[in-house]
Design a protein around this motif. Structure first.
Motif, PDB file in Angstrom:
ATOM      1  N   VAL A 117       2.030 -10.264  -1.164  1.00  0.00           N
ATOM      2  CA  VAL A 117       1.991  -9.492  -2.415  1.00  0.00           C
ATOM      3  C   VAL A 117       0.577  -9.601  -2.968  1.00  0.00           C
ATOM      4  CG1 VAL A 117       2.904  -9.257  -4.748  1.00  0.00           C
ATOM      5  CG2 VAL A 117       4.410  -9.975  -2.877  1.00  0.00           C
ATOM      6  N   GLY A 118      -0.112  -8.465  -3.046  1.00  0.00           N
ATOM      7  CA  GLY A 118      -1.495  -8.506  -3.525  1.00  0.00           C
ATOM      8  C   GLY A 118      -1.683  -7.818  -4.854  1.00  0.00           C
ATOM      9  N   CYS A 119      -0.659  -7.116  -5.338  1.00  0.00           N
ATOM     10  CA  CYS A 119      -0.830  -6.416  -6.612  1.00  0.00           C
ATOM     11  C   CYS A 119       0.525  -6.189  -7.236  1.00  0.00           C
ATOM     12  CB  CYS A 119      -1.561  -5.086  -6.414  1.00  0.00           C
ATOM     13  SG  CYS A 119      -0.541  -3.792  -5.680  1.00  0.00           S
ATOM     14  N   SER A 129       1.516  -1.257  -6.873  1.00  0.00           N
ATOM     15  CA  SER A 129       1.690  -0.474  -5.654  1.00  0.00           C
ATOM     16  C   SER A 129       0.372   0.105  -5.126  1.00  0.00           C
ATOM     17  CB  SER A 129       2.702   0.652  -5.914  1.00  0.00           C
ATOM     18  OG  SER A 129       3.197   1.127  -4.690  1.00  0.00           O
ATOM     19  N   GLN A 130      -0.690  -0.692  -5.225  1.00  0.00           N
ATOM     20  CA  GLN A 130      -2.018  -0.196  -4.857  1.00  0.00           C
ATOM     21  C   GLN A 130      -2.571  -0.802  -3.566  1.00  0.00           C
ATOM     22  OE1 GLN A 130      -4.304   1.917  -6.622  1.00  0.00           O
ATOM     23  NE2 GLN A 130      -2.392   2.562  -7.553  1.00  0.00           N
ATOM     24  N   CYS A 131      -2.130  -1.978  -3.157  1.00  0.00           N
ATOM     25  CA  CYS A 131      -2.919  -2.724  -2.172  1.00  0.00           C
ATOM     26  C   CYS A 131      -2.363  -2.687  -0.753  1.00  0.00           C
ATOM     27  CB  CYS A 131      -3.082  -4.172  -2.613  1.00  0.00           C
ATOM     28  SG  CYS A 131      -1.604  -5.176  -2.379  1.00  0.00           S
ATOM     29  N   GLY A 132      -1.082  -2.502  -0.589  1.00  0.00           N
ATOM     30  CA  GLY A 132      -0.516  -2.402   0.756  1.00  0.00           C
ATOM     31  C   GLY A 132      -0.377  -3.718   1.503  1.00  0.00           C
ATOM     32  N   CYS A 137       1.903  -5.604   1.291  1.00  0.00           N
ATOM     33  CA  CYS A 137       3.348  -5.814   1.427  1.00  0.00           C
ATOM     34  C   CYS A 137       3.991  -4.848   2.418  1.00  0.00           C
ATOM     35  CB  CYS A 137       3.979  -5.594   0.061  1.00  0.00           C
ATOM     36  SG  CYS A 137       3.655  -3.907  -0.497  1.00  0.00           S
ATOM     37  N   LYS A 139       6.019   0.285   1.351  1.00  0.00           N
ATOM     38  CA  LYS A 139       5.526  -0.815   0.524  1.00  0.00           C
ATOM     39  C   LYS A 139       6.735  -1.589   0.005  1.00  0.00           C
ATOM     40  CE  LYS A 139       0.992   0.899  -0.644  1.00  0.00           C
ATOM     41  NZ  LYS A 139       0.068   1.565  -1.579  1.00  0.00           N
ATOM     42  N   CYS A 167       6.983  -3.904  -1.957  1.00  0.00           N
ATOM     43  CA  CYS A 167       6.949  -4.268  -3.378  1.00  0.00           C
ATOM     44  C   CYS A 167       7.435  -3.125  -4.242  1.00  0.00           C
ATOM     45  CB  CYS A 167       5.535  -4.643  -3.805  1.00  0.00           C
ATOM     46  SG  CYS A 167       4.452  -3.215  -3.996  1.00  0.00           S
TER      47      CYS A 167
HETATM   48  S1  FES Z   1       1.901  -5.709  -3.183  1.00  0.00           S
HETATM   49 FE1  FES Z   1       0.302  -4.324  -3.558  1.00  0.00          FE
HETATM   50  S2  FES Z   1       1.153  -2.483  -2.830  1.00  0.00           S
HETATM   51 FE2  FES Z   1       2.762  -3.869  -2.558  1.00  0.00          FE
END
Ligand code: FES
Ligand code: FES
Lengths: 793, 158
Positions: free
Chosen positions: B38-40, B43-46, B48, B58, B60
């Motif tokens: 989980v990076g954000c 729903s921006q970072c991918g 996940c 995604k 998340c």
């Molecule tokens: S955690 Fe960043 S897009 Fe899913």
């Protein structure tokens, strides 16, 4: 044995783990009985806390405990310490206001933690945190750097008049002023270095784990330097002696400086886990990272160069305001001083320099070192200024640089701002970069782009940085409160395999591979039989961690020193076994030989004898083959080079496309070219992000407008080009490897190259300077104003 | 509380979740597959990204309950039983397409879907645009793009 030593692009040992989902990042760790912490943070930039009502939250499902600043104050928990003290012009120490772990009495930035909720699940903790009712009395705030010093500006700390943290300078102002008075040209530039959010992809996380039987504490944390955290948190905040405190920084998902510092959440979970007698885990949401990870840059400067009629630089005069944010983060004060002003000679022979720096407090997130830390600010200022000198005097920008370079035969070179450079060759890196980028052919490409309706520009930056941080005595005299040596323990096992325990920390740099290559090189042990261990104070003797591109230059040098000891001891054992004198023993390719004979013993023969000392000089030599070395660098290292950017701007949208990016860097000895190229590519991407996309923006009311990845523009794959990266190396003269460091050069050299290219593309509109980031809307306005003006003329 | 039954990397799981539990929380916390990151929170970072019924998603941004009955593949499920890496994993390693490794699981899962959905092959531009949903702070993407270009023909050859 395949070639795996220094110079081999061996594939990384750590990759299979990461590629198959078996990394071990802090948030992947779960301790038995673990609880979850959620911070309740201030949503105000500046307010008095009149009361905190936790009754409803305490009664919420799953809640185990709630703590506030008052609870910590009762136990005499210390504030977060600052690791560097700057002195003012008059010799008095900087203002160093307290930095409570949880806010006491007042909040000073959006994101300041006020209370922590600990519950059975993260959701329960999050729900309960919202039920805490905080009675605030809002106070006026100041977030912009120049506004902080205005008369009547709201004070961030009542005890710090005028919000002035320090007023520092370097150089002799009278001498520099005298040079300016007589110069043929004085070229002046006002510029801003934009505030950035580091945004390592792994959000920060911490787990406090108090062992109720032994009374020992373990902190798992996303840190670049676990020993530093143990020292700061143990000694200054929680008063836990080192023997009772273990800090583990497991796999860490990027740092870029933001994970150097000792953060409040580390102290909170460690302390709280003893209170609730269970492990406590905290993991930041990304929006929390935006308002609690230290930001970077945020300088406002005026730069002036005195230039003679031929274009020789005579003197440099700089005035800089640097934003510290609301509190002093661990290394914040040294960034705009000793990591910035001492770099202002750059690659040029400018004989006299005066720089004054005022650091200010504002109601914003603390600012500290971010990839490059001070050197990108110095480089951007210098390289923009040099282009402005070319613009104002009509001298060609490349000629102007060549004319002012420090010559390759002038080393060691003493600059007027304290540093002594050991090596470099700026003419060569420039020449190769111009060749690699086909600089000579640019005008044809510009003309071709113009036919397609595009504005094409090219920009050059020739830069230098100081890393391999740092000689302890030198930085100590400049205000550092720590030594900056590095430690290595090399353990040769009985059967000849090796474990390296290093005080540096890898959070993407590939140390498990690169450092193992040093062992292949020096001891001749195959890579598969070398493991590198880092990131755990229970395993590593000591260490200062990884930042300032220091791991190879300082940590690698400590390894060389430890391996020298291994070889020296091995020779004694070999001499005994082969009945020769120690002076006659030679070591190469994993083998000890008696000079001039065919008698030999492998390292494994020796290690076996060392651990099974049946036939062994036991009266004069201890068993075992395990050596530790501390290495304190003799000087900084000075990587440098030339970056050339070529861009195209679409006048319809103002959007800049980076068409080509060429970097030719001098990083000293390269151990793994593949990894070095990767480091430079990643650094350049961050530099392009700063130049074109990224900005942390506060509005007038003190709210962080770019507080999520929806609003803060991170570089994506389609914003960036392929990079043309090469090195032209001169060796560092004062460390045993000759390595200088490569982690930050990309982020240091690239922003001015990009901006010089953007401004070159717009030169028909009379543009002399644009502040970063050069976003589409900003350039669109410039282009359209310029077109309108040209039409009117 | 509701129950979700789903297949993850070929193994069936029945898990009790809250209505608001996200698929990524189910994977990481309920069944211990921590390779998905989980990076954000927007729903921006991918970081996940997993495959749900063979297509990247995604995790998340999807409720665990939406995955009821689904066939999910995570980064842990890519390599063969004997540990042989998937060609995309292999090319990421070969081309140094990862540094800290945090974005890598999502990047690899997205890249495989990208290649699968372009049987005719991919240009560099298509690869870069196809990675729009994945952030990497370390690599500058240069080597990720190279790795995907190198993996595509290997995957199609299979
Ligand atoms: S955690 Fe960043 S897009 Fe899913
Ligand atoms: S490898 Fe670190 S974020 Fe991509």
């Amino acid at each position: 044995m395949p070639f795996e030593g220094i110079g081999a692009s061996v594939r990384r040992k750590e990759d299979v783990r990461f590629l198959s989902g078996r990394g071990n990042y802090t948030d992947d760790i779960n301790r038995p009985g673990q609880l979850y912490a959620v911070m309740r943070r201030s949503d105000r930039p500046h307010a008095k806390i009149l009361g905190i009502d936790t009754a409803a939250a305490s009664a919420a499902p799953g809640v185990v405990a709630i703590f506030t600043g008052a609870d910590m104050a009762k136990e005499e928990i210390g504030g977060l310490p600052c690791g560097w003290q700057i002195h003012n012009k008059d010799g008095s120490p900087m203002a160093e206001p307290p930095h409570p772990v949880l806010a006491v009495g007042k909040v000073r930035h959006v994101g300041d933690p006020v209370a922590v909720v600990i519950a059975d699940t993260k959701q329960q903790a999050r729900d309960a945190a919202e039920l805490i009712s905080i009675d605030y009395q809002d106070l006026p705030s100041v977030s912009s750097t120049p506004d902080a010093l205005a008369t009547g500006a709201p004070l961030v700390h009542d005890e710090v008049p005028g919000n002035l943290c320090y007023d520092w300078h370097i150089g002799d102002k009278a001498v520099v002023d005298g040079v300016f008075a007589k110069a043929a040209h004085v070229v002046k530039l006002d510029l801003v270095n934009n505030r950035l959010v580091p945004n390592a992809m792994e959000p920060r996380a911490a787990i406090g784990d108090f062992d109720t039987s032994s009374g020992d504490y373990t902190l798992y944390t996303t840190s670049q330097n676990p020993h530093v955290i143990r020292l700061l948190m143990g000694a200054f905040v929680l008063h836990i002696p080192e023997n009772k405190l273990r800090v583990v920084a497991p796999d860490v998902g990027g740092g870029f400086g933001s994970k150097i510092y000792h953060y409040a959440e580390e102290a909170i979970v460690t302390w709280a886990s003893a209170k609730v007698r269970r492990p406590v885990k905290w993991t930041a949401d990304r929006s929390e990272s935006f308002m609690s990870d230290a930001h970077g840059r945020d300088h406002v400067s005026t730069a002036e160069m005195a230039v003679d009629a031929d274009g020789k630089f005579l003197g440099l005069r700089i005035h800089t305001l640097a934003n510290m944010g609301a509190y002093l983060s661990t290394f914040a004060p040294c960034v705009p001083t000793y990591l910035y002003a001492t770099l202002l000679a750059g690659v040029y022979t400018t004989p006299v320099i005066y720089c004054e720096v005022k650091a200010v407090f504002t109601h914003t997130v603390p600012v500290d070192a971010y990839r490059g830390a001070g050197r990108p600010e110095a480089t951007f200022l210098l390289e923009r200024l040099v282009d402005c000198i070319a613009h104002d005097t009509g001298i060609d920008r490349v000629e102007l640089r060549r004319k002012n370079f420090i010559a390759a035969d002038a080393f060691p070179y003493q600059t007027p701002v304290a540093l002594e450079y050991d090596s470099g060759d700026y003419q060569t890196t420039l020449r190769v970069a111009l060749e690699n980028s086909d600089y000579a052919g640019f005008e044809a490409r510009r003309a071709e782009a113009a036919k397609r309706g595009k504005l094409r520009g090219i920009g050059v930056s020739t830069y230098l940085e100081a890393c391999g941080i740092a000689p302890s005595a030198v930085v100590g005299s400049l205000g550092a409160r720590a030594g900056l040596y590095e430690v290595a323990n090399i353990r040769v096992h009985p059967t000849g395999s090796v474990t390296v325990f290093t005080g540096t920390h890898s959070h993407g740099q590939g140390h498990e591979t690169t450092l193992a290559q040093l062992v292949c090189d020096q001891l001749g042990v195959p890579l598969s039989q070398v493991d590198v261990v880092h990131g755990d104070t229970a395993k590593i003797p000591f260490g200062m961690g990884t930042y300032g591109s220091r791991s190879l230059a300082v940590g690698g040098s400590a390894m060389v020193k430890a391996m020298d000891k291994i070889i020296a001891k091995g020779k004694k054992i070999a001499a005994h076994l082969m009945e020769a004198s120690v002076e006659d023993i030679e070591f190469a390719n994993n083998t000890f030989t008696v000079a001039g004979t065919d008698k030999s013993k492998t390292l494994t023969d020796i290690s076996l004898a060392a651990y099974v000392p049946h036939n062994y000089p036991i009266d004069v030599l201890e068993p075992g083959l395990d050596e530790t070395a501390f290495y304190d660098p003799k000087n900084f290292t000075f990587p440098g080079g030339c970056h050339v950017a070529e861009v195209e701007i679409d006048p319809e949208t103002g959007v800049t496309e980076v068409i080509n990016f060429t970097a030719v860097d001098d990083v000293g000895r390269v151990v793994n070219p593949m990894i070095v190229e990767g480091q430079i590519q990643g650094g350049v991407a961050q530099g392009i992000g700063q130049a074109l996309l990224e900005a942390a923006i506060y509005d007038k009311s003190g709210q962080l407008m770019s507080g999520s990845m929806m609003d803060y523009t991170m570089p994506r794959a389609d914003n960036l080009p392929n990079f043309n990266v090469a090195t032209e190396n001169t060796m560092c003269t004062h460390n045993p490897l000759g390595s200088k460091g490569c982690g930050e050069v990309g982020a240091i050299g690239s922003p001015p190259a990009i901006m010089n290219a953007v401004i070159d593309a717009l030169k028909q509109f009379g543009v002399r300077h644009i502040d970063m980031p050069a976003t589409g809307p900003k350039l669109w306005s410039i282009i359209h104003a310029g077109q309108a003006k040209m039409a009117a003329e | 509380m509701p129950q979700v039954t789903l297949t993850v990397n070929g193994k069936q799981h029945t898990v009790t979740v809250e209505g608001r539990t996200l698929l990524v929380e189910l994977l990481r916390e309920k069944i211990g597959l921590t390779g998905t990151h989980v990076g954000c929170d927007t729903s921006q970072c991918g970081a996940c990204v997993v495959h749900v019924n063979g297509v990247s998603a995604k995790s998340c941004t999807m409720l665990a309950m939406q995955a009821d009955g689904a066939n999910v593949t995570t980064i842990e499920g890519l390599a063969a039983a004997d540990g042989t890496l998937h060609p995309m994993q292999e090319m990421f390693r070969e081309h140094h397409a990862l540094q800290c490794g945090f974005c890598t699981p999502g990047m690899v899962m997205s890249a495989i879907d990208l290649v699968n959905s372009h049987p005719q092959g991919l240009t560099e531009k298509e690869i870069r645009e196809g990675l729009e949903g994945n952030l990497c702070r370390c690599t500058g993407y240069h080597n990720i793009v190279k790795a995907i270009a190198a993996a595509a023909p290997l995957m199609h050859a299979k």
